[in-house]
Design a protein around this motif. Structure first.
Motif, short mmCIF file in Angstrom:
data_model
loop_
_atom_site.label_atom_id
_atom_site.label_comp_id
_atom_site.label_asym_id
_atom_site.label_seq_id
_atom_site.Cartn_x
_atom_site.Cartn_y
_atom_site.Cartn_z
N GLY A 50 40.10 41.35 38.90
CA GLY A 50 41.52 41.52 39.19
C GLY A 50 41.79 42.86 39.85
N ILE A 54 38.54 44.86 31.64
CA ILE A 54 39.55 43.80 31.58
C ILE A 54 40.94 44.43 31.78
CG2 ILE A 54 40.44 41.87 30.21
CD1 ILE A 54 37.48 41.54 30.69
N PRO A 55 41.45 44.40 33.01
CA PRO A 55 42.82 44.86 33.23
C PRO A 55 43.79 43.82 32.63
CG PRO A 55 41.93 43.94 35.26
CD PRO A 55 40.82 43.89 34.24
N PRO A 56 45.11 44.10 32.63
CA PRO A 56 46.06 43.16 32.00
C PRO A 56 45.85 41.73 32.51
CG PRO A 56 47.18 45.16 32.68
CD PRO A 56 45.78 45.26 33.23
N VAL A 57 45.66 40.80 31.58
CA VAL A 57 45.39 39.42 31.99
C VAL A 57 46.71 38.72 32.35
CG1 VAL A 57 43.28 39.28 30.61
CG2 VAL A 57 45.45 38.52 29.61
N SER A 58 46.63 37.70 33.18
CA SER A 58 47.85 37.03 33.65
C SER A 58 47.57 35.57 33.99
CB SER A 58 48.42 37.79 34.85
OG SER A 58 47.42 37.97 35.84
N GLY A 59 46.82 34.91 33.14
CA GLY A 59 46.58 33.49 33.37
C GLY A 59 47.81 32.65 33.05
N GLY A 60 47.70 31.36 33.30
CA GLY A 60 48.78 30.44 32.99
C GLY A 60 49.77 30.30 34.12
N GLU A 88 41.65 34.42 39.53
CA GLU A 88 40.22 34.66 39.33
C GLU A 88 39.95 34.85 37.85
OE1 GLU A 88 39.42 38.33 41.65
OE2 GLU A 88 38.75 39.10 39.72
N HIS A 115 41.94 25.38 32.91
CA HIS A 115 42.61 26.29 33.83
C HIS A 115 41.94 26.24 35.20
CE1 HIS A 115 44.84 29.71 35.29
NE2 HIS A 115 45.43 29.89 34.12
N VAL A 166 47.36 25.13 35.07
CA VAL A 166 46.84 25.12 33.70
C VAL A 166 47.37 23.89 32.96
CG1 VAL A 166 48.70 26.62 32.85
CG2 VAL A 166 46.58 26.47 31.56
N LEU A 173 46.73 31.84 25.35
CA LEU A 173 45.94 31.91 26.59
C LEU A 173 46.45 33.04 27.48
CD1 LEU A 173 44.80 29.06 28.92
CD2 LEU A 173 46.25 30.83 29.85
N LYS A 174 47.77 33.11 27.61
CA LYS A 174 48.35 34.13 28.49
C LYS A 174 48.06 35.55 28.01
CE LYS A 174 52.17 31.74 30.79
NZ LYS A 174 52.27 32.55 32.01
N ILE A 186 41.84 35.84 32.73
CA ILE A 186 42.16 35.18 34.00
C ILE A 186 43.24 36.06 34.63
CG2 ILE A 186 43.18 33.13 35.08
CD1 ILE A 186 42.00 31.48 32.78
N TRP A 187 43.13 36.27 35.93
CA TRP A 187 44.09 37.13 36.61
C TRP A 187 44.72 36.38 37.77
CZ3 TRP A 187 39.27 38.52 34.90
CH2 TRP A 187 39.25 39.47 33.87
N TRP A 207 49.11 41.83 41.83
CA TRP A 207 48.47 41.35 40.60
C TRP A 207 49.53 41.30 39.50
CZ3 TRP A 207 44.01 39.01 40.65
CH2 TRP A 207 43.07 39.32 41.63
#
Lengths: 80, 140
Positions: free
Chosen positions: A7, A74-80, B52, B82, B94, B117-118, B123-124, B135
Motif C-alpha cells: 500500500g 502494515i500501513p492502515p488497512v482499507s479492505g472491503g 492489493e 475478497h 468483497v 475484515l475492514k 488489504i489496501w 490510499w
C-alpha cells in the motif's frame, strides 16, 4: 533484514521490499524497526497507524526480531 | 461434505454461487453482504478502486475472523471472499456470508465479518479519481 512493503508504505519507500543492513544498529524489536523506519522515511510518522507483521501475524512492539523472520510493514488497512 | 469455512482472495468475484456454498439442510437463515465500488466519495467521482494484499497474512486473518464467527454464533458455514486488482464502479469487491439455524445469528455474524475484515485484514484500497489517486484511510 528484508522488509516487505504494501500500500502506501510501498509508495513511501519507492519499492515493494527493502533491505536493512545487518550491522550494530540492526533493529532488535518491532518497536526499534518502527522507529528506524520513521527516521529514514518521515512520511511513516504521518500515517493513521503503523503495524508490523512477523511471519504473517500482527506483532507487538516488544516482539524480538529473529533472523529468517518474514517481516512486513502494515500501513492502515482499507479492505472491503 | 463442503468446508465449514471458505476464505479466498480472487481476481474476479463471482457473487452468484455464494448461496449454494452457504446452503445447508440444518440452516433456515443465510445472510450475505456484498461490498461494491461506489461512484462517489465526498462528491468526487471515483473512476476505479485498486486493491492489493499481503496474501498469505490476509488469508490467515480471514480464517481467524471466520473461526471467531463460527465459535460465537454457532454457524454452519462462513465465507469471506475478497477481490484484488482494479475494480470499476458497481463491481463487487468483497462477499461475506454465514448460514445458521435461525436468522439472527447469520445477520449478526455478517456484520461482524465485514466490520472486522475492514479493521484487521491486510488489504489496501486506492481510490482513483480523474486527477489523483489516494490510499484510503492512510492519513488521519
Amino acid at each position: 533484514m528484508e522488509v516487505l512493503l504494501f500500500g502506501i508504505a510501498k509508495d513511501i519507500v519507492g519499492k515493494s521490499s527493502f533491505h536493512l543492513p545487518e550491522e550494530e544498529s540492526f533493529p532488535k524489536s518491532v518497536f526499534e524497526l518502527k522507529e528506524r523506519l520513521k527516521s529514514m522515511f518521515p512520511e511513516f510518522g504521518k500515517l493513521s497507524s503503523l503495524a508490523v507483521a512477523v511471519n504473517s501475524a500482527y506483532a507487538e512492539d516488544a516482539e524480538i526480531l529473529k533472523e529468517g523472520d518474514e517481516i512486513a510493514i502494515i500501513p492502515p488497512v482499507s479492505g472491503g | 461434505m463442503k468446508d465449514t469455512i471458505i476464505v479466498e482472495i480472487v481476481d474476479t468475484l463471482d457473487t452468484s454461487k455464494v448461496f449454494l456454498e452457504l446452503s445447508h439442510p440444518h440452516c433456515g437463515g443465510i445472510c450475505v453482504f456484498v461490498g461494491a465500488v461506489r461512484e462517489f466519495t465526498d462528491n468526487e467521482e471515483v473512476i476505479a478502486l485498486e486493491f492489493e494484499t499481503y496474501k498469505s497474512m490476509a488469508l490467515l486473518e480471514m480464517g481467524k475472523i471466520a473461526q471467531e464467527a463460527v465459535d460465537t454464533w454457532k454457524l454452519q458455514k462462513v465465507i469471506i471472499r475478497h477481490a484484488v486488482g482494479v475494480k470499476e464502479v458497481e463491481e463487487p469487491v468483497v462477499v461475506v456470508g454465514a448460514s445458521s439455524a435461525h436468522r439472527d445469528a447469520s445477520f449478526e455474524a455478517c456484520r461482524f465479518l465485514i466490520d472486522t475484515l475492514k479493521k484487521r485484514v491486510p488489504i489496501w484500497k486506492k481510490e482513483m479519481f480523474k486527477n489523483k489517486s489516494v490510499w484510503v484511510s492512510a492519513h488521519p
